[in-house]
Design a protein around this motif. Structure first.
Motif, PDB file in Angstrom:
ATOM      1  N   ARG A  22      26.048  24.446  23.109  1.00  0.00           N
ATOM      2  CA  ARG A  22      27.042  25.522  23.173  1.00  0.00           C
ATOM      3  C   ARG A  22      26.505  26.802  22.544  1.00  0.00           C
ATOM      4  O   ARG A  22      26.792  27.914  23.012  1.00  0.00           O
ATOM      5  CB  ARG A  22      28.326  25.090  22.464  1.00  0.00           C
ATOM      6  CG  ARG A  22      29.476  26.094  22.596  1.00  0.00           C
ATOM      7  CD  ARG A  22      30.677  25.676  21.774  1.00  0.00           C
ATOM      8  NE  ARG A  22      30.421  25.769  20.344  1.00  0.00           N
ATOM      9  CZ  ARG A  22      30.435  26.911  19.653  1.00  0.00           C
ATOM     10  NH1 ARG A  22      30.667  28.064  20.270  1.00  0.00           N
ATOM     11  NH2 ARG A  22      30.209  26.914  18.352  1.00  0.00           N
ATOM     12  N   ARG A  23      25.698  26.648  21.497  1.00  0.00           N
ATOM     13  CA  ARG A  23      25.136  27.812  20.809  1.00  0.00           C
ATOM     14  C   ARG A  23      23.885  28.349  21.494  1.00  0.00           C
ATOM     15  O   ARG A  23      23.315  29.351  21.052  1.00  0.00           O
ATOM     16  CB  ARG A  23      24.821  27.452  19.355  1.00  0.00           C
ATOM     17  CG  ARG A  23      26.062  27.196  18.514  1.00  0.00           C
ATOM     18  CD  ARG A  23      25.714  26.792  17.099  1.00  0.00           C
ATOM     19  NE  ARG A  23      26.894  26.509  16.297  1.00  0.00           N
ATOM     20  CZ  ARG A  23      27.173  27.082  15.130  1.00  0.00           C
ATOM     21  NH1 ARG A  23      26.337  27.974  14.610  1.00  0.00           N
ATOM     22  NH2 ARG A  23      28.274  26.764  14.471  1.00  0.00           N
ATOM     23  N   GLY A  24      23.422  27.659  22.529  1.00  0.00           N
ATOM     24  CA  GLY A  24      22.277  28.142  23.281  1.00  0.00           C
ATOM     25  C   GLY A  24      20.924  27.752  22.730  1.00  0.00           C
ATOM     26  O   GLY A  24      19.897  28.310  23.140  1.00  0.00           O
ATOM     27  N   GLY A 170      36.637  24.851  11.185  1.00  0.00           N
ATOM     28  CA  GLY A 170      35.629  24.715  10.152  1.00  0.00           C
ATOM     29  C   GLY A 170      36.148  24.010   8.920  1.00  0.00           C
ATOM     30  O   GLY A 170      37.352  24.015   8.644  1.00  0.00           O
ATOM     31  N   PRO A 171      35.267  23.372   8.147  1.00  0.00           N
ATOM     32  CA  PRO A 171      35.679  22.580   6.989  1.00  0.00           C
ATOM     33  C   PRO A 171      35.827  23.396   5.718  1.00  0.00           C
ATOM     34  O   PRO A 171      35.369  24.537   5.627  1.00  0.00           O
ATOM     35  CB  PRO A 171      34.522  21.593   6.846  1.00  0.00           C
ATOM     36  CG  PRO A 171      33.327  22.396   7.289  1.00  0.00           C
ATOM     37  CD  PRO A 171      33.823  23.284   8.407  1.00  0.00           C
ATOM     38  N   LEU A 194      26.668  21.903  10.381  1.00  0.00           N
ATOM     39  CA  LEU A 194      25.226  21.656  10.376  1.00  0.00           C
ATOM     40  C   LEU A 194      24.477  22.784  11.066  1.00  0.00           C
ATOM     41  O   LEU A 194      23.470  23.289  10.543  1.00  0.00           O
ATOM     42  CB  LEU A 194      24.914  20.322  11.061  1.00  0.00           C
ATOM     43  CG  LEU A 194      25.377  19.053  10.342  1.00  0.00           C
ATOM     44  CD1 LEU A 194      25.118  17.830  11.215  1.00  0.00           C
ATOM     45  CD2 LEU A 194      24.689  18.893   8.992  1.00  0.00           C
ATOM     46  N   PHE A 195      24.941  23.192  12.230  1.00  0.00           N
ATOM     47  CA  PHE A 195      24.249  24.264  12.939  1.00  0.00           C
ATOM     48  C   PHE A 195      24.440  25.602  12.248  1.00  0.00           C
ATOM     49  O   PHE A 195      23.556  26.466  12.304  1.00  0.00           O
ATOM     50  CB  PHE A 195      24.714  24.332  14.394  1.00  0.00           C
ATOM     51  CG  PHE A 195      23.983  23.368  15.285  1.00  0.00           C
ATOM     52  CD1 PHE A 195      22.716  23.657  15.750  1.00  0.00           C
ATOM     53  CD2 PHE A 195      24.556  22.160  15.631  1.00  0.00           C
ATOM     54  CE1 PHE A 195      22.022  22.770  16.549  1.00  0.00           C
ATOM     55  CE2 PHE A 195      23.878  21.259  16.432  1.00  0.00           C
ATOM     56  CZ  PHE A 195      22.602  21.562  16.896  1.00  0.00           C
ATOM     57  N   GLY A 196      25.566  25.779  11.577  1.00  0.00           N
ATOM     58  CA  GLY A 196      25.764  27.006  10.836  1.00  0.00           C
ATOM     59  C   GLY A 196      24.763  27.201   9.713  1.00  0.00           C
ATOM     60  O   GLY A 196      24.467  28.332   9.311  1.00  0.00           O
ATOM     61  N   ARG A 201      21.499  31.236   4.434  1.00  0.00           N
ATOM     62  CA  ARG A 201      20.769  31.006   3.189  1.00  0.00           C
ATOM     63  C   ARG A 201      21.706  30.603   2.051  1.00  0.00           C
ATOM     64  O   ARG A 201      21.260  30.378   0.933  1.00  0.00           O
ATOM     65  CB  ARG A 201      20.015  32.271   2.776  1.00  0.00           C
ATOM     66  CG  ARG A 201      19.037  32.805   3.791  1.00  0.00           C
ATOM     67  CD  ARG A 201      17.871  31.874   4.024  1.00  0.00           C
ATOM     68  NE  ARG A 201      17.057  31.685   2.828  1.00  0.00           N
ATOM     69  CZ  ARG A 201      15.965  30.910   2.782  1.00  0.00           C
ATOM     70  NH1 ARG A 201      15.587  30.233   3.855  1.00  0.00           N
ATOM     71  NH2 ARG A 201      15.277  30.785   1.654  1.00  0.00           N
ATOM     72  N   GLU A 202      22.994  30.506   2.322  1.00  0.00           N
ATOM     73  CA  GLU A 202      23.976  30.298   1.264  1.00  0.00           C
ATOM     74  C   GLU A 202      23.736  29.013   0.478  1.00  0.00           C
ATOM     75  O   GLU A 202      23.884  28.977  -0.741  1.00  0.00           O
ATOM     76  CB  GLU A 202      25.390  30.278   1.846  1.00  0.00           C
ATOM     77  CG  GLU A 202      26.474  30.110   0.796  1.00  0.00           C
ATOM     78  CD  GLU A 202      27.877  30.139   1.377  1.00  0.00           C
ATOM     79  OE1 GLU A 202      28.838  30.105   0.579  1.00  0.00           O
ATOM     80  OE2 GLU A 202      28.010  30.200   2.623  1.00  0.00           O
ATOM     81  N   PHE A 203      23.364  27.945   1.181  1.00  0.00           N
ATOM     82  CA  PHE A 203      23.218  26.650   0.513  1.00  0.00           C
ATOM     83  C   PHE A 203      21.787  26.111   0.586  1.00  0.00           C
ATOM     84  O   PHE A 203      21.577  24.909   0.546  1.00  0.00           O
ATOM     85  CB  PHE A 203      24.193  25.637   1.109  1.00  0.00           C
ATOM     86  CG  PHE A 203      25.639  25.978   0.864  1.00  0.00           C
ATOM     87  CD1 PHE A 203      26.156  25.977  -0.422  1.00  0.00           C
ATOM     88  CD2 PHE A 203      26.468  26.334   1.915  1.00  0.00           C
ATOM     89  CE1 PHE A 203      27.489  26.302  -0.659  1.00  0.00           C
ATOM     90  CE2 PHE A 203      27.795  26.649   1.703  1.00  0.00           C
ATOM     91  CZ  PHE A 203      28.307  26.637   0.411  1.00  0.00           C
TER      92      PHE A 203
END
Length: 214
Positions: A22-24, A170-171, A194-196, A201-203
């Motif tokens: 879906r995200r390509g 989203g969770p 996961l894809f996000g 770089r947040e985590f």
């Protein structure tokens, strides 16, 4: 961008593949049995092998920009000690050789993050896993230690109990004892998160917990 997938034939695999498409993204998926991914033939690259096959693991990762792994002890049909940790060791070796730095791996509260505080629900969940599935607990712990010491740009995504269902906005995300995290997570929300993390770089170098909003 190409993403290499491990654990894509487990219960969450369909959600992960569909989210990536879906995200390509171009996707390569590693599996012991290619027939389990037959519906995606021609849409993704399928690489066959087991977690001991270093050459096949390397082929799956070659040309990728990141690796997403949903490998967990329940999907390891082997009597080997620490199969997921040993498989991820082979994947990390291949990533180092190929210059692929981003790794997003599922985990559980059995792995502690330095930012965690005391959380009774998380502690109870870990004790339950330790009691009824000690080998899984040991593998999760060992895998977390391996990845957190790898030197890669890693994120360990810690899960509660998974349930069927699509992404629904989203969770909730945070660290145990600080964030309000429930005990269930839809597989769709997991795939989306996961894809996000691929480009976020947040985590990086952290192990956030995630759960559905209550």
């Amino acid at each position: 961008m190409k993403i290499a997938l491990f654990g894509a034939t487990g219960p969450t695999g369909k959600y992960i593949i569909e989210e990536g498409l879906r995200r390509g993204y171009a996707l390569s998926a590693y599996t012991r049995d290619a027939t389990k991914l037959a519906e995606y033939a021609g849409r993704i690259e399928i690489v066959t092998g087991d977690l001991k096959d270093r050459d096949a693991i390397r082929r799956n990762i070659a040309g990728s920009d990141a690796v997403i792994s949903a490998l967990g002890p329940n999907g390891a049909k082997t009597q080997e000690t620490l199969p997921i940790m040993n498989g991820l060791r082979n994947a990390i070796s291949a990533m180092d050789e190929l210059g692929v730095r981003r790794l997003v791996q599922v985990s559980t509260a059995s792995h502690r993050d330095p930012q965690d505080c005391f959380d009774l629900k998380a502690k109870a969940m870990v004790m339950l896993i330790k009691l009824i599935a000690r080998s899984a607990y040991d593998d999760i712990k060992a895998t977390g230690q391996l990845i957190s010491g790898s030197g890669l740009d890693w994120t360990l995504v810690r899960l509660p109990f998974l349930k069927e269902g699509p992404a629904n906005g989203g969770p909730a995300v945070g660290f145990y004892g600080k964030a309000k995290l429930g005990m269930k997570l839809s597989r769709g929300n997991l795939a989306k998160f996961l894809f996000g993390q691929v480009s976020s770089r947040e985590f990086v170098w952290a192990a956030p917990g995630i759960a559905d909003h209550s």
